[in-house]
Design a protein around this motif. Structure first.
Motif, mmCIF file in Angstrom:
data_model
loop_
_atom_site.group_PDB
_atom_site.id
_atom_site.type_symbol
_atom_site.label_atom_id
_atom_site.label_comp_id
_atom_site.label_asym_id
_atom_site.label_seq_id
_atom_site.Cartn_x
_atom_site.Cartn_y
_atom_site.Cartn_z
ATOM 1 N N VAL A 70 21.464 48.917 60.540
ATOM 2 C CA VAL A 70 22.329 49.399 59.661
ATOM 3 C C VAL A 70 23.512 48.645 59.036
ATOM 4 O O VAL A 70 24.225 48.257 59.777
ATOM 5 C CB VAL A 70 22.761 51.087 59.820
ATOM 6 C CG1 VAL A 70 23.337 51.496 58.280
ATOM 7 C CG2 VAL A 70 21.531 51.785 59.977
ATOM 8 N N VAL A 71 23.363 47.968 57.846
ATOM 9 C CA VAL A 71 24.510 47.209 57.355
ATOM 10 C C VAL A 71 25.229 48.261 56.394
ATOM 11 O O VAL A 71 24.898 48.880 55.613
ATOM 12 C CB VAL A 71 23.932 46.348 56.460
ATOM 13 C CG1 VAL A 71 25.111 45.431 55.690
ATOM 14 C CG2 VAL A 71 23.052 45.062 57.417
ATOM 15 N N GLY A 72 26.417 48.265 56.815
ATOM 16 C CA GLY A 72 27.485 49.298 56.006
ATOM 17 C C GLY A 72 27.971 48.600 54.832
ATOM 18 O O GLY A 72 27.332 47.785 53.986
ATOM 19 N N GLY A 73 29.400 48.421 54.532
ATOM 20 C CA GLY A 73 30.025 47.803 53.956
ATOM 21 C C GLY A 73 30.375 46.184 54.114
ATOM 22 O O GLY A 73 30.347 45.780 55.390
ATOM 23 N N TRP A 74 30.303 45.446 53.035
ATOM 24 C CA TRP A 74 30.964 43.907 53.346
ATOM 25 C C TRP A 74 32.144 43.853 52.443
ATOM 26 O O TRP A 74 32.685 44.779 51.495
ATOM 27 C CB TRP A 74 29.938 43.079 52.966
ATOM 28 C CG TRP A 74 29.095 43.252 51.744
ATOM 29 C CD1 TRP A 74 29.398 42.689 50.625
ATOM 30 C CD2 TRP A 74 28.076 43.846 51.469
ATOM 31 N NE1 TRP A 74 28.658 42.788 49.520
ATOM 32 C CE2 TRP A 74 27.776 43.664 50.139
ATOM 33 C CE3 TRP A 74 27.260 44.703 52.294
ATOM 34 C CZ2 TRP A 74 26.525 44.230 49.359
ATOM 35 C CZ3 TRP A 74 25.975 45.482 51.518
ATOM 36 C CH2 TRP A 74 25.808 45.083 50.238
ATOM 37 N N ASP A 75 32.883 42.810 52.439
ATOM 38 C CA ASP A 75 34.013 42.702 51.698
ATOM 39 C C ASP A 75 33.764 42.463 50.183
ATOM 40 O O ASP A 75 33.042 41.682 49.712
ATOM 41 C CB ASP A 75 34.815 41.159 52.161
ATOM 42 C CG ASP A 75 36.169 41.050 51.516
ATOM 43 O OD1 ASP A 75 37.015 42.079 51.688
ATOM 44 O OD2 ASP A 75 36.175 39.997 50.898
ATOM 45 N N GLU A 76 34.631 43.603 49.525
ATOM 46 C CA GLU A 76 34.296 43.772 48.127
ATOM 47 C C GLU A 76 32.954 43.739 47.402
ATOM 48 O O GLU A 76 32.571 42.885 46.858
ATOM 49 C CB GLU A 76 35.229 42.593 47.351
ATOM 50 C CG GLU A 76 36.803 42.591 47.700
ATOM 51 C CD GLU A 76 37.390 41.398 46.883
ATOM 52 O OE1 GLU A 76 36.929 40.339 46.458
ATOM 53 O OE2 GLU A 76 38.791 41.324 47.038
ATOM 54 N N PRO A 77 32.127 44.625 47.933
ATOM 55 C CA PRO A 77 30.822 44.865 47.584
ATOM 56 C C PRO A 77 30.419 44.961 46.024
ATOM 57 O O PRO A 77 29.704 44.833 45.476
ATOM 58 C CB PRO A 77 30.123 45.745 48.626
ATOM 59 C CG PRO A 77 31.424 46.669 48.782
ATOM 60 C CD PRO A 77 32.303 45.648 48.727
ATOM 61 N N TYR A 78 31.519 45.484 45.320
ATOM 62 C CA TYR A 78 31.676 45.864 43.801
ATOM 63 C C TYR A 78 31.744 44.505 43.262
ATOM 64 O O TYR A 78 31.470 44.465 41.926
ATOM 65 C CB TYR A 78 32.755 46.779 43.634
ATOM 66 C CG TYR A 78 34.082 46.353 44.285
ATOM 67 C CD1 TYR A 78 34.909 45.385 43.584
ATOM 68 C CD2 TYR A 78 34.441 47.018 45.516
ATOM 69 C CE1 TYR A 78 36.040 45.067 44.365
ATOM 70 C CE2 TYR A 78 35.492 46.706 46.050
ATOM 71 C CZ TYR A 78 36.566 45.574 45.788
ATOM 72 O OH TYR A 78 37.714 45.444 46.216
#
Length: 319
Positions: A70-78
């Motif tokens: 499961v890949v959660g967040g990464w840096d600044e996904p927005y």
């Protein structure tokens, strides 16, 4: 409604968060959990970014025995797309040799709103992992999914607040002979959800996905039109579970379902988060429940009136 919780289970396995380097947490068996790899989406200096954390994971865990990721967040996904994450995952396919399931973008609204998540072309993951059985993606902005062939994929879930027509056409135009479960959150045009029932034509005609048994066309602002299209769709004859939940379904769409082909062969019909009147709910139950169909009508909604002369109805998850 927003997405307020991370996945707790994936691919039939409990989700385990791969810890920070400084955390003295005992790690479970590599094959016994779905490993969640996540980094802060709003990072501070010194925070470990997703790429280095993933590399540390591969060095720490017996990657050959990992079944689900499961890949959660990464840096600044927005602002930053998932392209680098996809590239890193592709580059690890010679180590993640037992991978069966992958979810890309397990973020809550506090991490990043669903329609802010910037995705990318995710189909190279299918080429890199020919044995993959389950793929989930959250976020429709920047999502690319050209038609592909993959002989092992059994479940495909795409969760968005707005799914573009080109992506829909790419998915339903793919050659996925093992696909049993398809779930698309079609969303609203305010967030890029510009598809129509015509874009679903190969799917509804039954010419796509011969193994399909569970179909979800959810979270749609045009749920009435979807319901009307489904009512006469040949594919429905072999569907066991039909999910038209989370959308703007009114009595018009429900009447189309009842007036169309018989649905009494279904085991499960989910219409939760709906705008149905009480008499229509009773009609649905009377028509289907005696035949053993489980009809889910939870989360009844009331149209909003802001005094502007219009009736406002909303999908369950948009922004």
């Amino acid at each position: 409604m927003t997405i307020g919780h991370h996945l707790q289970e994936f691919h039939g396995l409990p989700v385990f968060e791969f810890p920070d380097a400084a955390s003295p947490v005992e790690l479970p068996d590599a094959a016994g959990v779905a490993w969640r790899i996540s980094a802060p989406t709003y990072s501070d200096p010194g925070d470990e970014h997703w790429g280095p954390r993933f590399e540390r994971f591969l060095k720490t865990v017996d990657a050959s025995r990992v079944r689900a990721l499961v890949v959660g967040g990464w840096d600044e996904p927005y602002e930053t797309s998932s392209a680098d994450v996809v590239t890193a995952l592709m580059g690890a396919n010679n180590r993640l040799t037992g991978l069966e399931a992958l979810f890309l973008g397990d973020m809550t609204f506090e991490d990043c709103e669903i329609s802010w998540i910037v995705q990318s072309d995710v189909t190279p993951l299918l080429a890199a992992y020919p044995a993959l059985r389950e793929l989930g993606v959250r976020g429709g902005t920047g999502l690319v999914f050209p038609p592909v062939r993959h002989t092992s994929l059994e479940t495909l879930v795409v969760e968005t607040g707005g799914l573009g027509a080109e992506v829909v056409r790419g998915i339903v135009g793919s050659d996925l002979p093992a696909l049993e479960n398809l779930e698309l959150w079609l969303g609203t045009d305010e967030y890029g959800g510009d598809s129509t029932p015509e874009d679903l034509a190969p799917l509804l005609a039954g010419t796509s996905f011969p193994a399909l048994r569970h179909l979800g066309l959810r979270n749609s602002v045009i749920e009435d039109a979807i319901a009307a299209a489904v009512a006469g769709a040949p594919v429905v004859a072999r569907i066991e579970r039909l999910d038209l939940s989370m959308g703007v379904l009114t009595d018009e769409g429900a009447a189309a379902l009842l007036d169309g082909q018989p649905l009494t062969h279904l085991s499960h019909l989910d219409l939760s988060h709906h705008y149905l009147s009480e008499p229509m709910r009773e009609r649905l139950k009377a028509a289907l429940v005696p035949h053993g169909v489980t009809v889910v009508l939870d989360d009844a909604q009331t149209p909003e009136d802001y005094g502007d002369g219009e009736v406002h109805r909303y999908v369950a998850v948009a922004e």
